[in-house]
Structures are given as C-alpha cells and as structure tokens.
Design an enzyme around this catalytic site. Structure first.
Site, PDB file in Angstrom:
ATOM      1  N   GLN D 234       0.791  -1.254  -0.017  1.00  0.00           N
ATOM      2  CA  GLN D 234      -0.004  -0.033   0.019  1.00  0.00           C
ATOM      3  C   GLN D 234       0.941   1.266  -0.239  1.00  0.00           C
ATOM      4  O   GLN D 234       1.714   1.636   0.781  1.00  0.00           O
ATOM      5  CB  GLN D 234      -0.852   0.081   1.131  1.00  0.00           C
ATOM      6  CG  GLN D 234      -1.657   1.296   1.241  1.00  0.00           C
ATOM      7  CD  GLN D 234      -2.965   1.050   2.308  1.00  0.00           C
ATOM      8  OE1 GLN D 234      -2.742   1.327   3.608  1.00  0.00           O
ATOM      9  NE2 GLN D 234      -4.098   0.704   1.952  1.00  0.00           N
ATOM     10  N   HIS D 236       0.573   5.056   0.787  1.00  0.00           N
ATOM     11  CA  HIS D 236      -0.463   6.103   1.267  1.00  0.00           C
ATOM     12  C   HIS D 236      -0.366   7.309   0.561  1.00  0.00           C
ATOM     13  O   HIS D 236       0.867   7.794   0.245  1.00  0.00           O
ATOM     14  CB  HIS D 236       0.010   6.295   2.842  1.00  0.00           C
ATOM     15  CG  HIS D 236      -0.966   6.854   3.510  1.00  0.00           C
ATOM     16  ND1 HIS D 236      -1.144   8.451   3.286  1.00  0.00           N
ATOM     17  CD2 HIS D 236      -1.835   6.496   4.669  1.00  0.00           C
ATOM     18  CE1 HIS D 236      -2.212   8.652   4.178  1.00  0.00           C
ATOM     19  NE2 HIS D 236      -2.577   7.607   4.981  1.00  0.00           N
ATOM     20  N   LEU D 246       4.309  10.032   7.842  1.00  0.00           N
ATOM     21  CA  LEU D 246       2.947  10.166   7.463  1.00  0.00           C
ATOM     22  C   LEU D 246       1.981  11.344   7.864  1.00  0.00           C
ATOM     23  O   LEU D 246       2.339  11.802   8.784  1.00  0.00           O
ATOM     24  CB  LEU D 246       2.244   8.860   8.023  1.00  0.00           C
ATOM     25  CG  LEU D 246       0.795   8.643   7.640  1.00  0.00           C
ATOM     26  CD1 LEU D 246       0.399   8.330   6.296  1.00  0.00           C
ATOM     27  CD2 LEU D 246       0.032   7.630   8.713  1.00  0.00           C
ATOM     28  N   GLU D 249      -4.594  10.020   6.938  1.00  0.00           N
ATOM     29  CA  GLU D 249      -5.805  10.109   6.373  1.00  0.00           C
ATOM     30  C   GLU D 249      -6.632  10.799   7.054  1.00  0.00           C
ATOM     31  O   GLU D 249      -7.809  11.604   6.520  1.00  0.00           O
ATOM     32  CB  GLU D 249      -6.279   8.757   6.209  1.00  0.00           C
ATOM     33  CG  GLU D 249      -7.403   8.614   5.018  1.00  0.00           C
ATOM     34  CD  GLU D 249      -7.349   7.008   4.556  1.00  0.00           C
ATOM     35  OE1 GLU D 249      -6.817   6.698   3.791  1.00  0.00           O
ATOM     36  OE2 GLU D 249      -8.531   6.523   4.835  1.00  0.00           O
ATOM     37  N   ARG D 280      -7.019   4.358  -0.559  1.00  0.00           N
ATOM     38  CA  ARG D 280      -5.757   5.028  -0.745  1.00  0.00           C
ATOM     39  C   ARG D 280      -5.155   4.507  -2.090  1.00  0.00           C
ATOM     40  O   ARG D 280      -4.560   5.527  -2.548  1.00  0.00           O
ATOM     41  CB  ARG D 280      -4.847   4.166   0.340  1.00  0.00           C
ATOM     42  CG  ARG D 280      -5.110   4.881   1.630  1.00  0.00           C
ATOM     43  CD  ARG D 280      -4.402   4.017   2.802  1.00  0.00           C
ATOM     44  NE  ARG D 280      -5.048   4.886   4.230  1.00  0.00           N
ATOM     45  CZ  ARG D 280      -4.584   4.427   5.367  1.00  0.00           C
ATOM     46  NH1 ARG D 280      -3.535   3.280   5.429  1.00  0.00           N
ATOM     47  NH2 ARG D 280      -4.912   5.070   6.341  1.00  0.00           N
ATOM     48  N   HIS D 349       3.278   2.390   2.813  1.00  0.00           N
ATOM     49  CA  HIS D 349       2.921   2.401   4.062  1.00  0.00           C
ATOM     50  C   HIS D 349       2.332   1.224   4.743  1.00  0.00           C
ATOM     51  O   HIS D 349       2.219   1.138   5.870  1.00  0.00           O
ATOM     52  CB  HIS D 349       1.583   3.243   3.908  1.00  0.00           C
ATOM     53  CG  HIS D 349       0.911   3.656   5.164  1.00  0.00           C
ATOM     54  ND1 HIS D 349       1.312   4.347   6.263  1.00  0.00           N
ATOM     55  CD2 HIS D 349      -0.653   3.271   5.495  1.00  0.00           C
ATOM     56  CE1 HIS D 349       0.535   4.486   7.170  1.00  0.00           C
ATOM     57  NE2 HIS D 349      -0.566   3.875   6.556  1.00  0.00           N
TER      58      HIS D 349
END
Ligand code: FAD
Ligand code: HEM
Ligand code: SF4
Ligand code: F3S
Ligand code: FES
Lengths: 262, 143, 114, 570
Positions: D234, D236, D246, D249, D280, D349
């Site tokens: 994944q 992000h 990060l 979200e 995502r 991520h």
C-alpha cells in the site's frame, strides 16, 4: 583509528579542485560522539566525524549518515524517527534531547557533541539501559484499577466527556524517552528515586475518572525515595519533548498526599 | 552496574546553569537551607554564651561587630529571606497550587508548571532577599 | 513513619517558623538594633516567660525542619540501607542534641541561673 | 553449548498484535509463562506511529452497521479479501474498542461522552474511532500498561530473533541474539505467535520506523511457511516531504483537500462521490497520474509532489484533532498547516501480504500463529482500508493469544529440540554473516536496494520495470556486501542491520516475483500494461515458498461468502 572522509565531502572537494568553487562551509558539521563499550574499553573517548547537512537534517539523520558512511560501529538506538517511540534520547550539546526531534539547524553550532543520557547505565556508546525506568513505571501500577476493567458481552464504554479527558490526556503523551529522568537533579545522585517519568504516569492514572486505584498508588510513591524526593526543580518539564509536564503532574499528585485535594 | 551507572553525580545536581530559573531556585534553596542550618547551630551556640556571663557574651558580640561578621550576618539575612520566601512558594507548589491546569498541550509544548507566576515569585524572592541584605548593610554599617 | 507525615511536619515546622521568627525579628526591630543586643536587654528578654516559650518553640521548629532538610539532602547523596539508617538516626540525634543544648540555655537563663 | 531459556508461549514482536496476544493469553491462564521477545524495547515498536484511527461500527442507532463495515472492507480489498475473515474482523471490533476503553484507552470523546469517530477513506460511514491523531501510540500505551497487571508476562527487550526451529512437524523454539550482551540463545516454547509487523523499510520512501524490516517474515519463510500476497504494497497518498513521515488520512477525514498545480481539487475527476476520501490505492494513483500529466509541484529537493490543504479546517481544530501532524509538519518541514499547504507524495505504508495463515491466524506449521501486519489472513485482500490494520492487530492478537493458550494446555510436552537445526542457524549467522568477508559497504547496498524498490515497484508498475528491478535486486544480493565491520559483541547494530538486509533481499524478491506474475491491476497493484482487473485468471491469492534455488510460487483460492465481485467504483 583511521579517519574516513564522507563520500559527499570528497565529491565536493574534487569538484572544488576542478572548478575552483568555494564549498559553503555552513553545510558541514562535525559530530563529536562519545564512544564507550563498558565491557571492552577502560575509558570513554570522543570521536569526530564530519558530515554534510541540509536545513531539515536532524541529529538522527546525521548520525545514521555517519553510521552508513564513516563508522558502522556507533551504538545508537532509534526506530520511529518522528518523536513517537522514545528511542533516541541522548545528550546533545550537553542537554538531553531526542536526536530525531532536533534539527541540526536549530543548534546554531557546527560542532555537535553527542553523549549518552545521564543517570542511565551505559550499554554502549549512545545506548543506555532502561531497565530501571521500566521497573519504576511498573511499580506505580500503570493501569486502570476498577472491578469492571474487563468487559463482558454487551458492555459499552464508560462515558467520559471531553473535559474529563483533558484532566489526564497530557500525561498520557509520555513516550518513555527518559529525558526527564536524565535532567532531574535528584536523579543525578539518587538511584532509588522513582523519577519524574513514573510519577507523571502515576498521576495520569489517578486523574482518569475511570480509575479507582488512587490509594494504592499513593501508598507506593509515599516512601523515602518516592514522590517527596522531587523538589520541583522543573528540569523534567523543561526537557520533555511531548509536553507531558511531569513537574505539574507530580505537584498535583502530591496535593493528594498533603490533603489539599481528594 | 555500580561505577557504570553513569549518574550525573554531585556536579550535575549542584549545577544550576543549564535548565532555567527553576533550577537556580532549587539550587539556592538547598544552599540557603544548609547555610541556615549551619548558622542556626552557630547561633544556638552563640546564645548559650549568655550563661557564661556578660564578658563572654560581649566577646561573642564583638565577633559579629567586625566587618567580616557584618558580611556574614548580611549573608544570613539574605539566605533567610530567600529561603523563607521561596519556601512559601514551594509549599504552595508542592500542594498543587499555581502549577497550572492540565490540558491538551500544543507544540512546541511550553510547560505550564514553569509559568510566569512561578518565575515571578522566584525573582521576587531573590529581589527581596537582596533588599533585605541591602537594608541589613545599611543598619549594620550604619550608613 | 510514612514519608508524607515527615514531610508534612517539614512544611508545618517551616510555616510555623515563619510566623514565630517574624515575631522574634520584629521584637528586635522595635528597639534600636545595637541596644537590643546588650547583655542586660537579652537576659531581660529571656526572663519573660512568654518570650522564653517563643524562643523554645522556634528552637524546636527550626531544629526539626533544619535537620530533616539535612536528612533529605543526605538521603539523596548515597543509597543503601545502612547509610540511610545512619542518616536518619544521625539527624534525629543532631536534632535532639541541638534542642537540648538550646533548651538548656533558655531554661537556665529564664530561671536566672547565670 | 548454546544457552537456552524456556517459555510456554513465545510472542515475537511487542507491537499492537503481540501485546494484545500476550494479554489474552495471560488472562486466559495465569500459569503459562509468556515471553514477549522483540528487537526493539517495549513501546518502541512501529505501531506507536499509527495516527488516524481504528475502525469499528459502534453506532447502529446512528445509521452504521457491521454489515456495511464488512462490505466496505471487501470492496476496498478489490474483492481479494477472504470474506469470512473480513466478517470476523468487523464482528469482533466493537468489543475490542470497548475493551480497550475499559483498559484506559484515551479515546477522543463526543460531547455526550461516547467514543468519537471520524471519516476515513473508503468507508460509507465515519467509523474510524480516534484518539486525536495518535491512535497507535495510545493503543500501545494502553496495552503495554495493561500487561503490567499480569505477572506471567515477561518482556525480553532488544532480543533479535533470527529463526524458527521446528522438527519438520511442530514448532520447537526460536533462536535469538540478546543485543545488549551479544549472546546467542535458544528460546524454547510450546507455541509461537509471530507478530513482527510490516516490512516497509524495503522501500526508501516509507512511513515506517527503521525497525520495520522483514526479518519476521523471512524467518517464517525460511522455516518453510508460505508468504501470501506480498505483491500488494500500500502506498499512502500523503507522506510529507522530504522525510516521508505520514500525514494521516484523518487530515482528509477532518476535511483536508488535495490540490494540484492549477489549484483544483483534482480528486473530482477520479472519484467524484468520495473525493479525497476514496480508498488509498485510488488516491495514490490519482496523484501519480496528475504528476505524470504535468499538474504536480516540484519540491525543493527536486522530487515531484502534490499539495494538501488544511487551512480551512482552522488552527483550533487542527490543534485539537491533528496535533501530532501539526507537530510533524512544523518541526520536520517548517510548515504550519494552519497557514500553508503541505507537500505530500505517495509513500510506502503497509504490506497487505504476510505469513500465510487461516482465519484463526494459524500458520502452516503446527504450533505457530501469526498476527498483525506480519500475518496475511486475507482480511484486507489487495488493498487495506485505513483504520482496519490496527483493528486487525487487535482482533487477531486476541484470537491467536487465546488459541495458542489452548494449544499449550493440550500439548503439555514439547517435542525434543532438533539441535542440529540450531547449529545450522548458528553457522548461518556467525560464519555466514558476522564473520563474512566483503568489500562493499552493506549500507550502500541497502540504499540501492530500497531505491530500486521505490523506482521499480511503486504505485504504477509494468513488466519492464519489475523484471529490471528483480535483476538489480539479484545483482545486489550477489555482491560481496556480507561483512560486519564492528566486531564487538555488545549492542552491535551493525550486525543486526546486516542481518536485516539479508532478509530484505529475500522479501524484496518475493514482492517483485508476485508483482511480475500478477498480470492484472487489482487494488494496490496497478500495472500500466494490464490496466484492468482480471477475475477469470487472477481472483486468487499468491503463495510463495522458499527454495534456495528459486522461490516456488503457488496460488490459493479466495473465500467468497456473500459478495460477488463487481466493478469497484467510488
Ligand atoms: C505511519 C503509519 C501510520 C499508521 N496509521 C494507522 C492507522 O491510523 N490506523 C490503522 O489501522 N493502521 C495504521 N497503520 C498500520 C498499523 O500501524 C500497523 O499495521 C500495525 O501497527 C502493525 O502492528 P504489529 O503489531 O503487527 O507490528 P509492529 O508494531 O510493527 O511491531 C513489530 C514488532 O516486531 C518486532 N520484531 C521485528 N523483527 C524482529 C526480530 N527479528 N526479532 C525480534 N523482534 C522483531 C519489533 O521489535 C516490534 O516489536 C499505520 C502504519 C504506519 C506506518
Ligand atoms: C522560616 C521559614 C522557612 C520556610 C518557609 C522553609 C521552607 C522550606 C521548604 C518548603 C523546604 C522544602 C524544600 C524542598 O523539599 O524542595 C525547605 C527545605 C529546607 N529548609 Fe527550610 N524553611 C524555612 C526556614 C528554614 C531554616 C531557618 C532552616 C535552617 C535551620 C531551614 C533549613 C532547611 C533545609 C536544610 C532544607 C532542605 C533543603 C532542600 O531540601 O532543598 N529552613 N525549607
Ligand atoms: S515525561 Fe516526557 S521526558 Fe519524561 S519520559 Fe515521558 S515523554 Fe520523555
Ligand atoms: S526535575 Fe526532578 S526535582 Fe521534581 S520537578 Fe522534575 S522531578
Ligand atoms: S527515533 Fe523514535 S523518538 Fe526518536
């Protein structure tokens, strides 16, 4: 030990020779790192390493650069690189700080001295032993004491309005980095002192309205190396990177013992 | 562990330099506490000479009447005033008054317990200690 | 004894001492400083029962406070059960001796045994 | 002779999954001895970095339902999730949230005193339970502190586990190096839970902490267990420049906009109904498409990026709900989100893949369970929804902790330790790595490896890049980098870094092989040369087994209960 030159600096130097351009001096800093392996070395020594930095380079970035390019053997503890895990506490230019949360550009000096945190036994180089901190944390019973702390089917949450959360949330921010313990003047001499980290956590749980363990906790910290060995010197709060403000928690907690709060 | 404890030791405890005025106050509190205790013991001894009659008492008084004696007494006044004033601040602080209210901290996380009120009290304690010393000098040296 | 009780005494003696020392010093200041310290003036003071009692109280409060303060500092300097016991008893002993010595002065002066 | 210690239950990893498992086991039986072994100290695991939320449908009276959580998860997974597993996740979660609350979790509260929830990508109801933007940290603290209640949980801090020892049928022990002393140990046990977390450090631009290397995955892989669905990585959408830390979200959940060079909220061209809160994989692809089409920004480091606008949320709300990312952006990038736009870029991520387990978290070897990000029980299929991972850690931490305890109580005697395997492992790490000889700087090799993954197996992939990537990885692996300069025993991070690198190679290879083999685009795996999903050929999981010559690839069916795969649109 033979002193290596950082590959980027070498590149600069070669370029400089070719084209006669001046390399901007401000971009180079020297890390002066205290090296000590208690099982092997009879005494500690300082080693200098020159690395190029940029405006967002943190002390941890620079350290890992040194580890990657100049000296693989440096002992350093790190993980999250975002001031969340509490691994990278060390003394930076004489004061305890998180390496990942200190930018070189904030330090206003081109020589940066890195030493292990005070008041913790040294494991190796910048790595110190946390067993005492963890043991003290455990000692203050850092969990909700309440007959209903295990749920059964159909249990919903304890209601807790935002104001109640405000009562303890700042103390719940502690990442166990140990900076407070390394700055505290009592800790400097008294190895039996429970220390600001654990005391602040005792307050965190006492202040939580779901908890019923206040009396038990007060009993644990009310001893000759307990809460009374704090003299409100405030250095713990001065160095705490997360705004926990242990000094506040400790005084509020002591308020219970002195009978000013209940 | 043992020697390898890496405790900062006496130098660390007694160094008031690195961490702001609260640490200075801590240091002064210790020094003045010990100083006062020493003075107090001496003072009890001093007053006991009264039992040995006027000449012994006066001999004792003589000692405090010298310049050194005056300087010493001035220091005692200063220590006493600072220790008392700061001591009162600490009694309140230790009881949880004036150390700020818990709440969400915002980056860069100024510590609420190290607030302006507390700092002002420390400076005030130092200030009135200095005033008292000045007054003491004025009286003793008869200016 | 629970440390909290010891420390309550520490704060209590401190606050008590503030009040009493204030009186003690004010009495000094009501008269001319130099005169207040002449032998006769001092003896006269001692022989007032109330004043003697005041002095005795101050003596006790400050001795307790001061020696406990010393104990606190010493406790933090080194650890170990032997050492800590020594510090505690040493400080208690110091306190008792000082109080006894001071009390002797006060009683004897008060009773005119000079 | 190798020193040995013994526990009943060994848990490798003290992240969310490991701690939850330890509590469940300790609660279930106070006699069994539980050893939680981790290469980091307690509370330093990567889980403390989780920011945004933990998903659970709590408020049916307000319109949410577990059913809807299940469907969102399955749809988010692009129908590769095992649907029975997703059901279990969503059914168990509400109780986990309440249990955590009772253990002291400082959930943010609504005015009525109930637990607060926020919107998260891919959900049809705002059901990410949150505690400001430090959810993972507070969860970890709550679990770790709760562990202190139990006298039968022991923490072995900073022990680097190197292998799983078994007799061909059943689990026997793990081998580990105590970092502080450098001593090599066998830790015997009756059952093992692997919860070593994700492997995101095989990418150089990554939200993960430095400890998230694939040594746990590699251990299981070398011990003969399969890795599943490793090609699904994944990305992000919002890693902040330049560090890659990060930006949760939750920032978009609280109303943040993604803006391109023309000042346009470009998500309207890609997922008009969900906008910035599409799953995502979709948002990351949209960002990369914008960049490719020339509507991106250039960051001062020279990298392409996009902007995240939080200004309209207002300083007070940012401080209240997004204090952590405010701190991060001011400190690390010098930007206060209340005043300026943040520079962001898709960043590695999460690993959907992991050790192949069944719905109970049991791995293929008897006595071994896996939980958390290290496991692949297929709750997330090809794309995990935000806030579902911490949820998975909790649920399967609990399940595996409980089942492993049952197993221990039933199997009172452990099989004899196959000493020869311990000797082989000791040789592998000491002769093969510690005393290895080479001229190439292993750290430079690691840099090249992770850069390669970033370049060749990023958001958009294609045959050419992937095969080239595989070639480079294999070439790097063949170079003579295996040597450890630092020959001291005590706290030798040089040694552990090189061991980590050793495992990174094998796992990077598995990721690339899976990605090459999957000639379709599904969830997080987007192939420009095969841009659509191909259910007729690829509606299955990928399994990879270790073989010294060439990894063995197999497939595994997807469990479908109620929801027939349909086209995924938002
Ligand atoms: C920045 C970030 C934010 C996130 N935010 C969210 C979110 O908001 N919501 C959500 O649901 N999910 C989120 N996630 C995902 C989630 O945080 C992780 O998937 C989850 O925390 C993984 O937990 P874990 O217990 O499986 O492993 P980890 O927490 O990674 O722990 C791994 C443990 O294994 C140990 N270990 C590893 N290798 C070894 C070895 N060789 N020997 C011994 N021990 C070893 C480590 O020391 C560590 O203790 C986020 C992830 C990232 C990267
Ligand atoms: C009369 C007013 C006084 C007040 C209000 C006062 C108050 C205090 C307080 C609150 C402390 C605790 C400090 C701490 O724990 O951090 C303290 C410590 C101490 N006091 Fe006093 N005190 C007074 C007078 C005295 C006197 C006259 C003496 C000398 C005999 C004395 C000797 C000490 C000592 C030795 C300490 C220990 C120092 C330390 O722990 O830092 N005090 N005082
Ligand atoms: S109170 Fe602050 S300084 Fe102390 S351990 Fe916790 S976070 Fe670190
Ligand atoms: S520095 Fe130490 S003395 Fe108290 S206020 Fe903090 S614990
Ligand atoms: S590396 Fe985690 S706090 Fe610095």
């Amino acid at each position: 030990m033979e002193q290596k030159i950082h590959p980027k600096i070498k590149e600069y130097q070669e370029k400089q020779e070719e084209s006669k351009v001046e390399v901007p001096k401000a971009n180079l800093v020297t890390l002066k790192i205290k090296k000590y392996n208690p099982n092997k070395d009879s005494s500690s020594s300082y080693q200098n390493y020159q690395v190029p930095v940029e405006k967002w380079t943190t002390v941890l970035d620079a350290l890992l650069d040194v580890k990657q390019n100049l000296d693989h053997s440096i002992g350093v503890r790190y993980s999250c690189r975002q001031a969340a895990c509490g691994s990278c506490g060390m003394k930076i230019n004489g004061k305890p700080k998180l390496a990942c949360f200190t930018k070189i550009s904030e330090l206003d000096s081109t020589e940066i001295t890195l030493e292990p945190m005070d008041n913790f036994p040294i494991t190796r180089d910048l790595v110190v032993d946390f067993s005492r901190l963890f043991a003290n944390h455990k000692k203050i019973m850092p969990y909700i004491m309440n007959n209903e702390s295990e749920i059964s089917n159909g249990t919903k949450e304890f209601l807790q309005d935002p104001k109640h959360v405000e009562e303890y949330i700042q103390f719940a921010g502690c990442i166990k980095c140990g900076l407070c313990n390394s700055a505290c003047p009592t800790m400097a001499m008294d190895s039996s002192f429970v220390g600001p980290q654990a005391l602040a956590q005792a307050y965190r749980y006492v202040a939580d309205n779901r908890d019923k363990g206040k009396d038990n906790r007060l009993k644990v910290i009310d001893e000759s190396h307990g809460i009374w060995r704090c003299h409100f010197a405030g250095s713990c709060s001065q160095v705490c990177p997360k705004g926990v403000d242990p000094a506040m928690g400790i005084q509020l907690l002591r308020g219970y013992l002195l009978g000013f709060r209940d | 562990m043992g020697d390898n404890d890496n405790k900062e030791g006496f130098k660390g405890m007694a160094n008031p330099g690195r961490y702001g005025i609260e640490r200075v106050a801590y240091w002064l509190m210790r020094i003045t506490g010990l100083g006062l205790l020493a003075y107090f013991i001496a003072h009890i001894y001093e007053t006991s000479t009264i039992l040995d009659g006027p000449s012994a008492w006066n001999a004792m008084l003589e000692m405090t009447q010298t310049t050194e004696g005056h300087i010493f007494l001035t220091l005692v006044i200063g220590m006493c005033v600072f220790h008392t004033a700061n001591g009162i601040r600490l009694v309140f602080g230790h009881a949880g008054y004036g150390v700020g209210k818990p709440g969400r901290p915002d980056y860069p996380y100024p510590a609420k317990s190290l607030n302006m009120k507390g700092k002002a009290c420390i400076y005030a304690s130092i200030g009135i200690a200095a005033l008292a010393m000045w007054y003491g000098i004025a009286v003793m040296f008869g200016v | 004894m629970r440390e909290s009780i010891v420390m309550k005494i520490h704060y209590g003696t401190a606050l008590g001492a503030v009040a009493l020392v204030a009186i003690h010093i004010l009495m000094r200041l009501t008269v001319d400083f130099h005169e207040s310290l002449t032998y006769d003036a001092v003896v006269a003071n001692y022989q007032m029962l109330g004043y003697a009692l005041l002095l005795e109280l101050i003596l006790i409060l400050i001795s307790v406070h001061g020696f406990n303060g010393l104990r606190v500092i010493l406790l933090e300097l080194r650890q170990g059960s032997g050492y800590e016991k020594g510090v505690t008893y040493g400080c208690i002993a110091g306190m008792v001796v000082l109080i006894a010595y001071g009390t002797r002065t006060i009683i004897m002066t008060n009773m005119g045994m000079i | 002779m190798v020193s040995s210690i013994e526990y009943d239950l060994i848990i490798v990893g003290s992240g969310l999954a490991g701690l939850r498992a330890a509590i469940e086991a300790a609660k279930k039986n106070s006699k069994i001895r539980i050893g939680v072994v981790a290469k980091t100290q307690v509370m330093r695991s990567h889980s403390v970095s989780a920011e945004g939320g933990t998903a659970a449908a709590l408020y049916s009276e307000e319109g949410d339902s577990i059913e809807s959580h299940i469907y969102d998860t399955v749809k988010g997974s692009d129908f590769l999730a095992d649907q029975d597993v997703a059901e279990r996740l969503c059914n168990e979660m509400p109780n986990e949230i309440y249990q955590l609350e009772h253990w002291g979790m400082p959930w943010s509260r609504r005015e009525d005193g109930k637990i607060g929830q926020r919107a998260f990508g891919g959900y049809s109801f705002p059901r990410a339970n949150y505690a400001a933007d430090k959810v993972g940290f507070y969860l970890m603290q709550t679990l770790y502190d709760t562990c202190q209640k139990f006298s039968n949980i022991e923490f072995l801090n900073e022990w680097f586990v190197t292998s799983i020892i078994h007799d061909g049928r059943q689990f026997c022990a793990v081998t580990a190096i105590e970092l502080s002393s450098g001593d090599f140990y066998v830790i015997k046990g009756k059952a093992l839970i692997v919860s070593t977390g994700g492997a995101g450090r095989i990418y150089s631009f990554s939200t993960y902490g430095f400890s998230s290397t694939p040594d746990g995955l590699d251990m299981a892989y070398r011990a003969g267990m399969a890795l599943k669905d490793m090609e699904f990585v994944q990305f992000h959408p919002t890693g902040i420049m330049p560090s890659g830390i990060l930006i949760t979200e939750g920032a978009r959940g609280e109303g943040g906009y993604l803006i391109n060079k023309d000042g346009q909220r470009f998500m309207e061209s890609y997922a008009a109904s969900k906008m910035e809160l599409a799953p995502r994989d979709i948002v990351s692809r949209s960002i990369m498409t914008e960049i490719k089409e020339g509507r991106g920004f250039k960051h001062e480091t020279g990298a392409d990026c996009m902007k995240l606008d939080l200004r309209h949320i207002g300083d007070e709300v940012i401080k209240e709900k997004l204090g952590g990312i405010r701190e991060i952006s001011i400190k690390f990038s010098g930007i206060d989100p209340a005043n300026d736009l943040l520079d962001i870029r898709p960043v590695c991520h999460y690993m959907m893949g992991g050790i192949h387990t069944n719905i109970d978290g049991a791995a293929e070897l008897s006595g071994v369970w896996a939980a958390g990000e290290a496991a692949c029980n297929s709750a997330h299929g090809s794309n995990r929804l935000g806030a579902n991972s911490t949820a998975e850690c909790l649920v399967w931490g609990k399940i595996t902790g409980s089942l492993a305890t049952d197993f221990i109580l039933q199997n009172k005697t452990a099989p004899p330790l196959p000493h020869e395997n311990v000797v082989i492992e000791e040789k592998r790490i000491y002769d093969g790595i510690f005393r290895g000889r080479g001229e190439v700087n292993p750290y430079e090799i690691r840099q090249k490896l992770t850069d390669t993954m970033n370049e060749k197996a990023y958001v958009y992939r294609n045959e050419k890049d992937l095969t080239e990537g595989l070639k480079i990885v294999r070439e790097l692996q063949a170079q003579t980098w295996k040597h450890v300069d630092d020959q001291a025993k005590e706290f030798n991070t040089n040694f552990s870094n090189v061991m980590e690198l050793d495992s990174m190679f094998r796992i990077a290879e598995v990721v690339l092989l899976g990605a090459i083999k999957r000639k379709e685009s599904r969830g997080a795996h987007a192939r420009t040369d095969y841009p659509t999903r191909d259910d007729s050929h690829f509606l299955h999981h990928t399994l990879v087994y270790h073989d010294p010559k060439e990894p063995i690839m197999k497939t595994h069916p997807v469990t479908i209960t109620k929801y027939k795969p349909v086209e995924r649109k938002y």
